[in-house]
Design an enzyme around this catalytic site. Structure first.
Site, PDB file in Angstrom:
ATOM      1  N   ASN A 147       0.734  -1.337   0.021  1.00 26.31           N
ATOM      2  CA  ASN A 147       0.086   0.160  -0.014  1.00 26.31           C
ATOM      3  C   ASN A 147       0.702   1.070   0.085  1.00 26.31           C
ATOM      4  OD1 ASN A 147       0.754  -0.465   2.574  1.00 26.31           O
ATOM      5  ND2 ASN A 147      -1.140  -0.379   3.636  1.00 26.31           N
ATOM      6  N   ARG A 285       4.015   8.093  11.073  1.00 35.07           N
ATOM      7  CA  ARG A 285       3.655   7.815  12.463  1.00 35.07           C
ATOM      8  C   ARG A 285       3.287   8.938  13.410  1.00 35.07           C
ATOM      9  NH1 ARG A 285       2.157   4.006  10.000  1.00 35.07           N
ATOM     10  NH2 ARG A 285       2.711   1.953  10.433  1.00 35.07           N
ATOM     11  N   GLN A 314      -4.212   4.928  18.276  1.00 37.43           N
ATOM     12  CA  GLN A 314      -5.314   4.661  17.196  1.00 37.43           C
ATOM     13  C   GLN A 314      -6.265   3.269  17.661  1.00 37.43           C
ATOM     14  OE1 GLN A 314      -3.118   6.083  13.031  1.00 37.43           O
ATOM     15  NE2 GLN A 314      -2.802   3.809  13.572  1.00 37.43           N
ATOM     16  N   HIS A 333      -7.129   6.585   9.916  1.00 36.92           N
ATOM     17  CA  HIS A 333      -5.786   6.204   9.242  1.00 36.92           C
ATOM     18  C   HIS A 333      -6.466   5.256   7.971  1.00 36.92           C
ATOM     19  CE1 HIS A 333      -1.633   4.007   9.765  1.00 36.92           C
ATOM     20  NE2 HIS A 333      -1.858   4.587   8.555  1.00 36.92           N
TER      21      HIS A 333
END
Length: 394
Positions: A147, A285, A314, A333
């Protein structure tokens, strides 16, 4: 037979989709650097389906159960009474995602004596305490490059959203207004700006290549300098450290892994050295920046905007200050979990499982930790110094 514990994000609030916006996704031949796409023996899903949520199960159930393995899928991962913690004790393989991470702390690793493989469906393994994994002899793997381009596209989108002040303009449309002056009072052209990339790996280089046609001046810092021909082709200015990069550009796009050298790198001091009215986009991050220093810099005007899709922890709390700070263009995210990306990281997850469960070597580029040491991509991207990596716990 193995027990596989898979932690995925919840289904849409309206339920698992019965249909999709498009009938197919493009078929890719290889990644830009020539690496081949995941190559499992087969897949039990249609590319373009929602595979990353709990009901999607990464398309793994049929394959694993036909082989006699047990698959447990959950989105309940918080606290000692969570499904994740209850099931972890006798689990052989944990599959998690950077978008909905099941934090494998040293304490959780100690409570999982059978754990042999921590597998990230996607890229980014800092939710695993790598030092503890090394000491426990656990293999850590991720679906490298699956990705990367998805994230690069998202970063470019957020750069443009900030500089062009897209979010406020869109909000006026939703409100029924036609407030042109309000929409453009913070809008600029990206053309002619200095744009810098922190870490020019696969994602960082993809961002640089996508920004080159915008007639910007491109800068970068990476611990491994790019070949001279790449610098020449893209017109890149190399900086010897992050400090030099930050004070030389109007926009910084962060693409570094989280480790002790990048933890809280963008603090009040570094942000204060940047040009007034600079922008930061962070799809790497959240703990690479100091949360409250970002808020203060936006409130004071030191930063003109901040965007990204990474938070800590998260998911973030409802009162996380990044939800309400001014001049932001934050998203959950989601950059690396488009339906296109899911087809690749689900296939890569199955490829890794097929190799691991049959005793075959896992592709080297997928490895982060193996045989009690950093390996493969991990040896290039992470550090292990005997202490817990920042960001692995909550």
């Amino acid at each position: 037979m193995a027990k596989i514990l898979c932690v995925l994000y919840p289904d849409p609030v309206t339920g698992y989709p019965p249909a999709y916006a498009r009938d197919s996704i493009p078929s890719l031949g290889e990644y830009p650097d020539g690496q081949t796409l995941p190559s499992p023996s087969a897949v039990d899903f249609t590319p373009g389906e929602l595979l990353g949520s709990a009901s999607g199960e990464l398309g793994l159930r049929k394959f694993l159960e036909e082989q006699g393995h047990e698959l447990v899928v959950t989105s309940d991962k918080e606290g000692p009474d969570s499904v994740f913690d209850r099931e972890l004790a006798d689990t052989d393989v944990v599959i998690s995602q950077p978008f909905w991470p099941a934090y494998l702390t040293a304490e959780r690793i100690a409570a999982a004596p059978k754990l042999k493989l921590a597998l990230t469906a996607g890229i980014g393994s800092d939710h695993v305490d790598l030092d503890a994994a090394i000491k426990a002899g656990i293999t850590v793997a991720e679906v490298t490059f699956s990705n990367s381009i998805s994230v690069a596209e998202h970063a470019v989108m957020q750069i443009l959203a900030l500089v062009r002040s897209f979010v406020p303009s869109h909000e006026w449309v939703v409100k029924g207004g036609w407030n042109i002056a309000d929409s453009v009072e913070r809008a600029y052209d990206l053309e002619g700006m200095d744009v810098g990339v922190l870490a020019a790996g696969r994602i960082g280089q993809a961002v640089l290549r996508r920004l080159a046609p915008f007639d910007v001046r491109l800068h970068y810092f990476d611990t491994h300098r790019l070949p001279a021909e790449v610098e020449h082709d893209l017109g890149l200015t190399f900086h010897p450290d992050a400090q030099s990069l930050a004070r030389s550009v109007d926009v910084v796009s962060i693409h570094a892994p989280l480790h002790p050298q990048t933890y809280h790198l963008f603090d009040a001091g570094l942000i204060g050295s940047m040009r007034r009215g600079s922008y930061i986009v962070n799809t790497a991050r959240a703990e690479i920046v100091v949360r409250d220093d970002i808020v203060k810099a936006l409130e004071s005007g030191r930063l003109a905007g901040y965007a990204g899709d990474v938070w800590y922890p998260q998911p973030p709390a409802a009162d996380h200050p990044w939800r309400t700070m001014p001049h932001e263009a934050m998203t959950p995210h989601v950059s690396g979990t488009t339906l296109s990306a899911q087809a690749r990281y689900a296939a890569g997850t199955r490829e890794i499982l097929e190799d691991f469960l049959t005793g075959r070597p896992i592709r080297d580029t997928y490895l982060i930790v193996n045989g009690g040491e950093l390996a493969g991509t991990g040896a290039k991207s992470y550090t292990a110094d005997g202490s817990a990596s920042p960001g692995t716990g909550k």
